[in-house]
Write a protein that holds these residues in place. Structure first.
Motif: not given
Ligand code: AVJ
Length: 314
Positions: A33, A41, A44, A50, A156-158, A161, A201, A208, A211, A247, A275, A277
């Protein structure tokens, strides 16, 4: 000033090098980021494939009365990450007599912009930004006496991560820095058909992929690395056993990259894991939080793609 190294860059350099020295090379996903990454993002979140962002927003809109009632008046709302989103505004508009809004973000420049904007739009709410990396230990401002309860908004379901260990230490820390009667409104992406997950994704427009690759562009610029970005391709897949989307950036060929005087070697087909998720069932998530939080309410969409959950501290 060009070569001056800041504390943040030093930390980033160490974390990046640690990850690239592992057998399975990896990079922390929080480094996606930068300015360009945040823009990508944003793109996305508007893609057809998405589903999370638009689904979460629809859940929030549809249940706003119920959610506002659960939170109640005179809350101190702490938001983890950004604060610029339309979801934040939905809550700021609806919550009656919000006492304070505390956005927590790692990017000072970005956060100040957001705060200036929100102060104009919501002159009655006291807005107190906190510059911190919420994935490690952080503090909240002491506003005791000025609000009824704290609600931590983490959309956001962060949380996806984090792996389970990281998620638990995040929850433990959050429980330790909040009041006894604190609550949390958290977005959690749910387990579902593999094809739907993988499409989200691997969008057709390649946003993506862009990104994902942008993290290498950032390392080139900020850490003077020399990744040949064209020599890596995007790979995202659902790891069913681990319940997560992974990813990766895969090296097209045998190659070497220089970073801060170190040489990093890649075999053809070798990847950097960029990453995770994680996707949860309602039961998985309840188990994850159960040491610290009780799940009070769960709101979802009709396909059960995504959930918004209201937790209270145990
Ligand atoms: C922001 C972490 C919720 O995991 O879906 C989106 C980031 N990575 N596409 C996710 C993300 C690839 C996203 N988050």
């Amino acid at each position: 000033m060009e070569n001056q190294v800041t504390g943040y860059q030093q930390l980033m350099l160490e974390e990046v090098l640690d990850g690239l020295r592992e057998d399975q090379k990896r990079l922390p996903s929080k480094y996606f980021y930068d300015e360009e990454g945040s823009k990508l993002f944003e793109r996305i979140t508007r893609l057809d494939e998405y589903y999370p962002t638009r689904t979460e927003k629809a859940i929030l809109e549809r249940n706003l009365d119920d959610i506002a009632k659960s939170i109640g008046p005179e809350a101190m709302m702490v938001e983890l990450g950004s604060g610029s989103s339309s979801k934040t505004r939905l809550l700021l508009d609806r919550l009656s007599s919000l006492s304070a809004y505390v956005p927590v973000d790692i990017s000072e420049e970005y956060l100040l912009k957001v705060v200036n904007q929100l102060r104009m739009e919501y002159p009655k709410v006291s807005i107190i930004p906190v510059f911190a990396d919420y994935s490690s230990h952080f503090e909240l401002p002491d506003l005791s006496g000025s609000y009824r309860k704290q609600v931590v908004f983490f959309p956001g379901s962060t949380i996806g991560n984090f792996d389970y260990k990281q998620a638990r230490s995040f929850l433990r820390n959050l429980a330790s820095i909040t009041d006894d009667n604190a609550t949390m409104l958290i977005g959690v992406d749910l387990k579902k058909d593999k094809d739907i997950l993988e499409a989200a994704y691997n969008d057709a427009a390649g946003v993506t992929a862009e990104f994902n690759k942008n993290i290498l562009v950032r390392l080139n610029r900020e850490l003077n690395a020399n990744f040949n970005v064209e020599c890596f391709y995007h790979n995202a897949f659902y790891n069913e056993e681990k319940g997560r989307i992974e990813m990766h950036l895969v090296s097209e060929e045998e190659q070497q990259v220089r970073l801060n005087g170190e040489t990093i070697s890649f075999e053809e087909g070798e990847s950097i894991h960029t990453e995770n998720s994680y996707k949860y069932s309602l039961e998985d998530f309840e188990n994850l939080v159960s040491n610290w939080f009780t799940v009070e309410k769960v709101w979802s969409d009709e396909s059960n793609y995504f959930s918004l959950q209201y937790l209270s501290k145990k």
